[in-house]
Design a protein around this motif. Structure first.
Motif, PDB file in Angstrom:
ATOM      1  N   GLY A 214     -12.325 -21.571  54.246  1.00 21.15           N
ATOM      2  CA  GLY A 214     -12.918 -23.003  54.356  1.00 21.15           C
ATOM      3  C   GLY A 214     -13.003 -23.360  55.871  1.00 21.15           C
ATOM      4  O   GLY A 214     -12.139 -23.502  56.703  1.00 21.15           O
TER       5      GLY A 214
ATOM      6  N   THR B 293     -14.929 -18.495  49.488  1.00 23.00           N
ATOM      7  CA  THR B 293     -15.237 -19.605  50.252  1.00 23.00           C
ATOM      8  C   THR B 293     -14.936 -20.921  49.686  1.00 23.00           C
ATOM      9  O   THR B 293     -15.443 -21.086  48.123  1.00 23.00           O
ATOM     10  CB  THR B 293     -16.705 -19.573  50.860  1.00 23.00           C
ATOM     11  N   VAL B 294     -14.414 -22.033  49.945  1.00 20.95           N
ATOM     12  CA  VAL B 294     -13.939 -23.212  49.408  1.00 20.95           C
ATOM     13  C   VAL B 294     -14.402 -24.312  50.497  1.00 20.95           C
ATOM     14  O   VAL B 294     -14.504 -24.277  51.558  1.00 20.95           O
ATOM     15  CB  VAL B 294     -12.506 -23.152  49.202  1.00 20.95           C
ATOM     16  N   GLY B 295     -14.213 -25.619  49.746  1.00 22.16           N
ATOM     17  CA  GLY B 295     -14.483 -26.863  50.264  1.00 22.16           C
ATOM     18  C   GLY B 295     -12.894 -27.296  50.591  1.00 22.16           C
ATOM     19  O   GLY B 295     -12.095 -26.915  50.246  1.00 22.16           O
TER      20      GLY B 295
ATOM     21  N   ALA C  90     -16.500 -30.654  55.584  1.00 19.76           N
ATOM     22  CA  ALA C  90     -16.289 -29.118  55.312  1.00 19.76           C
ATOM     23  C   ALA C  90     -17.778 -28.634  54.995  1.00 19.76           C
ATOM     24  O   ALA C  90     -18.497 -29.183  54.509  1.00 19.76           O
ATOM     25  CB  ALA C  90     -15.341 -28.880  54.224  1.00 19.76           C
TER      26      ALA C  90
ATOM     27  N   PRO D 177     -19.414 -24.538  50.183  1.00 16.63           N
ATOM     28  CA  PRO D 177     -18.831 -23.066  50.197  1.00 16.63           C
ATOM     29  C   PRO D 177     -20.079 -22.243  49.844  1.00 16.63           C
ATOM     30  O   PRO D 177     -19.916 -21.080  50.405  1.00 16.63           O
ATOM     31  CB  PRO D 177     -18.210 -23.394  48.902  1.00 16.63           C
TER      32      PRO D 177
ATOM     33  N   LEU E 294      -8.088 -27.502  56.014  1.00 16.05           N
ATOM     34  CA  LEU E 294      -7.676 -26.577  54.566  1.00 16.05           C
ATOM     35  C   LEU E 294      -6.165 -26.196  54.524  1.00 16.05           C
ATOM     36  O   LEU E 294      -5.572 -26.539  53.675  1.00 16.05           O
ATOM     37  CB  LEU E 294      -8.420 -25.386  54.586  1.00 16.05           C
TER      38      LEU E 294
END
Length: 424
Positions: free
Chosen positions: A334, A357-359, A364, A367, A410
């Motif tokens: 992220g 992928t992440v928020g 951010a 993703p 993150l």
């Protein structure tokens, strides 16, 4: 968000506005605490600042000194930013200091207010040394109201915060070199040529003596430890207790700083062994994420590096790890929306990692958009709803080595998931 951070965000502008006028006025109203600090080591640079601060602090404490430290950002609790004589500032003390700041702060930003709070707390708490990390840049950073440091340090300069510092490496280095002051020696980390020339020019202007990694001293990994050498000194030392080959250079800068401070070799040895700095290639084995990885017999690493230089350091670490013990590799990434995601993933394009992928809370990158950038660099990438979901997917697909990476924010969410993993 922890209560101290909530308080600061509610009462102070959150903008980044590089100027020293407000900071000077605030400090003057508080009795100029920056002039009443213990001897100061002022640390600027793009990458490695926090690790270098931690290393200098560990060596100084091993020598028996009481050490203040100011770093940013925090990971879980705001208190991590201010360490007084070796201990994180307590909530009651910090709130009392903030009361005094807010009585006079006017339009000071969050970072200016917190820097003033750090200086006030440090000026009123006995210690032998204060190690102060620059927040952003150097010339106009709020910490640069420090006029007479004992020692300046500049770690590697690279591209980051382009919206504030621009995209010219020499210009960025000139900003960072604003911490160089007349009469204060400086230790300089390994630099690209154009960055070093800019630092040299500033040093000549203020008559600051430079001690430069790769010129006046050097260090390298050797037989599981590290060697450090100057023209008239050689030390056979343990490797720093921080993962990654890049930490050899950070340790070298810290050792050169320690020698400028006349700290003994025995303290350097013990400091290298004792140093801790969370979210920089940190092995996670406790808390919910660490337990999930452990149950799957997988390694879990956490790294908050968020620019191309940090991506290269992460890639080198993972390549070395994979060469010694190959395992299916996954990245859970992220990043803030204003970071150079392309440069970060370009550094990792040969890793053969599967990317999720992440928020996270804050600004951010989406993703899905981040996954598209990763795919543009040849990495298989899938957006996920959360770190927990991404880790579950990675482990179910057989990942034996997982790195959560791309942002200190993150990393803070990961460490904040359990008191077991809170930085202390």
């Amino acid at each position: 968000m922890d209560p101290i951070s909530e308080r600061l965000r509610a009462r102070h502008p959150q903008r980044i506005d590089l100027s020293l006028d407000r900071m000077r006025a605030l400090c003057a109203a508080l009795g100029d605490p920056q002039h009443r600090l213990p001897p100061v080591v002022h640390v600027a640079g793009t990458n490695g600042k926090g690790s270098t601060v931690a290393l200098i602090r560990a060596v100084a404490e091993a020598a028996g000194l009481k050490v203040h430290a100011y770093t940013s950002p925090h990971l879980v609790r705001f208190n991590e930013r201010i360490r007084l004589a070796g201990r994180l500032i307590e909530d009651d003390h910090l709130n009392a200091i903030l009361d005094r700041i807010e009585a006079v702060s006017g339009e000071a930003t969050v970072f200016e207010s917190t820097t003033a709070a750090a200086f006030l707390a440090m000026a009123e708490t006995p210690a032998d040394l204060a190690v102060i990390e620059v927040g952003l840049g150097g010339v106009l950073d709020a910490t640069n109201v420090i006029e007479r440091p004992l020692l300046s340090v500049i770690t590697p300069v690279d591209y980051d915060h382009a919206e504030f510092l621009g995209t010219d490496l020499a210009g960025i280095a000139s900003e960072k070199a604003g911490v160089l002051k007349a009469g204060a020696p400086a230790v300089i980390g390994r630099q690209r040529e154009e960055a070093f020339k800019a630092i040299e020019r500033r040093a000549a202007d203020v008559h600051a003596r430079l001690t430069v990694l790769g010129v006046d001293f050097d260090a390298w990994a050797e037989r599981g430890g590290m060697a450090f050498q100057t023209a008239d000194l050689f030390m056979d030392l343990p490797a720093p207790a921080l993962a990654g080959a890049h930490q050899i250079d950070n340790a070298a800068v810290a050792i050169a700083a320690a020698l400028e401070l006349d700290l003994p070799e025995s303290a350097i040895v013990e400091g290298l062994k004792a140093v801790r700095w969370p979210a920089r290639l940190q092995r996670i084995s406790t808390g919910p994420y660490g337990q999930a990885a452990k149950a799957a017999e997988a390694e879990l690493w956490l790294d908050g590096g968020h620019n191309p230089h940090a991506g290269r350091a992460l890639a080198a670490f993972l390549a070395e790890r994979q060469a010694r013990a190959p395992r299916p590799l996954a990245l859970i990434c992220g990043m803030l929306g204003n970071k150079d995601a392309g440069g970060f993933f370009a550094a990792l394009k040969d890793s053969q990692a599967t990317v999720f992928t992440v928020g996270f809370d804050g600004a951010a990158a989406e993703p899905a958009a981040l996954a598209a950038v990763a795919r543009g660099h040849g990495l298989a990438a899938t957006p996920a709803g959360s770190v927990g979901e991404a880790l579950d997917l990675a482990l179910r697909l057989g990942a034996g080595r997982v790195a959560i990476c791309g942002s200190l924010y993150l990393a803070g969410e990961v460490l904040g998931a359990s008191p077991e993993t809170w930085p202390v």
